[in-house]
Design a protein around this motif. Structure first.
Motif, PDB file in Angstrom:
ATOM      1  N   ALA A 168       0.833  -1.211   0.000  1.00  0.00           N
ATOM      2  CA  ALA A 168       0.000   0.000   0.000  1.00  0.00           C
ATOM      3  C   ALA A 168       0.859   1.249   0.000  1.00  0.00           C
ATOM      4  O   ALA A 168       0.589   2.211  -0.731  1.00  0.00           O
ATOM      5  CB  ALA A 168      -0.943  -0.011   1.198  1.00  0.00           C
ATOM      6  N   CYS A 178      -0.669   3.453   5.777  1.00  0.00           N
ATOM      7  CA  CYS A 178      -0.475   2.252   4.955  1.00  0.00           C
ATOM      8  C   CYS A 178       0.275   1.190   5.744  1.00  0.00           C
ATOM      9  O   CYS A 178       1.145   0.491   5.214  1.00  0.00           O
ATOM     10  CB  CYS A 178       0.314   2.602   3.690  1.00  0.00           C
ATOM     11  N   VAL A 194      -5.437  -0.638  -3.754  1.00  0.00           N
ATOM     12  CA  VAL A 194      -4.723   0.471  -3.096  1.00  0.00           C
ATOM     13  C   VAL A 194      -4.191   1.469  -4.114  1.00  0.00           C
ATOM     14  O   VAL A 194      -4.073   2.661  -3.802  1.00  0.00           O
ATOM     15  CB  VAL A 194      -3.601  -0.036  -2.164  1.00  0.00           C
TER      16      VAL A 194
END
Length: 502
Positions: A33, A165, A346
């Motif tokens: 991510a 993330c 993502v």
């Protein structure tokens, strides 16, 4: 959380009269991510014009997140990566849309191949220049008009946008089943986060949980244990060879005795592996920015942001916190969704996040609140009125919902120019291909057939050279494997989630 006052030292806070359009972006975590977020930032006209300045903080000594292996010596382990783990999604479906796996990659690659892919992705797009390794984010606090970020080096930095993330496969989730604490204390049980290989755990091993890890571990344990008991909610009693399927565990007793919801009981269990999932955790966030509790019933939407450990609520587009303490487009959460192919998700989330960051007015708070309430009502009709049940289901998507969601985010990201006159993303149109939906639907058959080809020693010949002519070859290849599966009657195995983890 008691935090030191913000340092005014120039080495701690970079504030040398920036341009009004200059913005700093903090990305927490350099797993998939975080890497996707950084790559998308670097694609923007704002970054190329020197206006957006990203910085990624990664606590480990290498990027990769959950895919970067580590011995299970930490408490809890740095990653739950077990030795035999392979993806349960074909890699053309799980890959970033901007970067394919190399030619000849096995269709369901081992974890080490995924880690190399992520390293190659970072190298190819020159991401390392903005990644600060071996640096942990200690605390994040909103002090208008910016976010203050305390890091393990002792510095305090200031940012306009924080992109969370950090992944959600670190903090084990334990069941509250009667007797489990005694088993854990006696070292007769452990969470699957510590599992690496099936040996030396005893003759009779119980595996709890029907997610990807529970499926994998129960299958692998059959090669080392005399008897494997696989327990999960709704299972009907069934014995096949050295595998016993049982319903949910009701209690853990003495002398290795376990009782199940289906009325059966097993004795002489030597060890139990709890493949019972992980908690959503943000150790760097604290009240009033986030409250660790199950959110109250809706409507109305709460004015606080809640982390139930199952979901973060309320988030517009599963990204933007709708609350009263800070601008909702200044803090975003990537990668919370489950039952999805997360890498392309993502990517789309990062693009949408940057669209709203560049032009906060693009996010219609009223419409987003309506959308959240509508989703709440839909889920409530499915699971009942329990706030906990709703929290558990909140970020869980139905199979094709993820693809519609990606397209919706892409449409949002592609909208008009920003206040500084630059296009938001500069990435062009990105839409889900029909083959992605098709192959996701058939991932079980594809995986079963691929395993069979590997067992026969045929897989390497099948995949050799595929992809050398371009990504489209992978689509043709998957269809060929699927036809083979249908010829041989492979139906696949139902699974609860996808191990293209963050």
């Amino acid at each position: 959380m008691d935090l030191p006052s913000i340092s005014t030292d120039a080495t701690a806070i970079h504030s040398a009269e920036p341009s009004p359009n200059e913005k700093s972006i903090c990305v927490i975590g350099a797993g998939p991510a975080g890497l996707a977020a950084l790559k998308v930032i670097m694609d923007t006209p704002q970054y190329k014009a020197g206006l957006w300045k990203p910085m990624v903080f990664e606590s480990r000594d290498k990027a990769g997140g959950v895919w970067y292996p580590a011995l299970p010596t930490d408490e809890p382990p740095l990653t739950p990566l077990y030795d035999s783990l392979t993806t349960n999604l074909p890699h053309p479906v799980m890959a970033f849309t901007s970067y394919s796996f190399p030619p000849s990659t096995p269709l369901f690659p081992r974890a080490s191949v995924v880690q190399k892919y992520l390293e190659s992705y970072a190298d190819h797009f020159h991401l390392h220049q903005h990644i600060q390794l071996s640096t942990t984010v200690i605390a994040v606090e909103y002090r208008a008009p910016k976010w203050s970020v305390w890091i393990s080096s002792g510095e305090t930095l200031s940012f306009d946008l924080v992109m969370v993330c950090n992944g959600h496969y670190r903090i084990p989730r334990y069941p509250n089943t009667p007797g489990i604490a005694s088993w854990l204390n006696a070292r007769k049980a452990s969470h699957s986060a510590w599992y690496r290989r099936p040996h030396n755990l005893g003759d009779t091993v119980l595996v709890v949980g029907a997610g990807p890890s529970g499926q994998d571990i129960s299958t692998e344990m059959r090669t080392a244990a005399k008897t494997v008991i696989h327990s999960f909610t709704g299972a009907l009693p069934q014995d096949v060879g050295n595998l016993k399927r049982r319903g949910r565990v009701l209690s853990f007793g003495e002398n290795g005795t376990v009782s199940f919801e289906d009325g059966s009981m097993e004795s002489g269990v030597d060890y139990c592996i709890l493949a019972t999932g992980y908690e959503v955790s943000f150790p760097f966030l604290s009240p009033p920015n986030i409250i660790e509790s199950i959110p109250p019933p809706v409507p109305p939407l709460p004015r606080e942001l809640y982390n139930s450990t199952f979901n973060v609520f309320p988030l517009a587009k599963h990204l933007f916190p709708l609350q009263a303490h800070f601008p909702p487009t200044s803090l975003v959460f990537l990668g919370l969704l489950v039952r999805v192919a997360p890498l392309p998700v993502v990517e789309a989330q990062a693009r949408a996040a940057l669209r709203a960051f560049a032009d906060p007015e693009a996010l219609d708070g009223t419409q987003e609140a309506v959308d959240i309430i509508c989703r709440y009502e839909d889920i409530r009709k499915q699971v009942g009125d329990s706030p906990l049940a709703i929290a558990k289901a909140w970020h869980r998507f139905e199979p094709h919902e993820q693809f519609d969601y990606r397209d919706q985010l892409s449409e949002f990201a592609e909208a008009g120019p920003t206040e500084d006159g630059l296009e938001t993303s500069g990435l062009g149109k990105i839409r889900v291909h029909e083959w992605e939906r098709e192959m996701y639907d058939h991932k079980g058959e594809l995986r079963s057939m691929w395993v069979k080809l590997e067992e026969r020693g045929e897989a390497e010949d099948w995949v050799r050279g595929v992809g050398e002519g371009g990504p489209h070859e992978w689509v043709d290849f998957m269809r060929r494997v699927l036809r083979k599966a249908q010829e041989e009657g492979e139906t696949g195995v139902g699974e609860e989630g996808d191990k293209a983890k963050l």
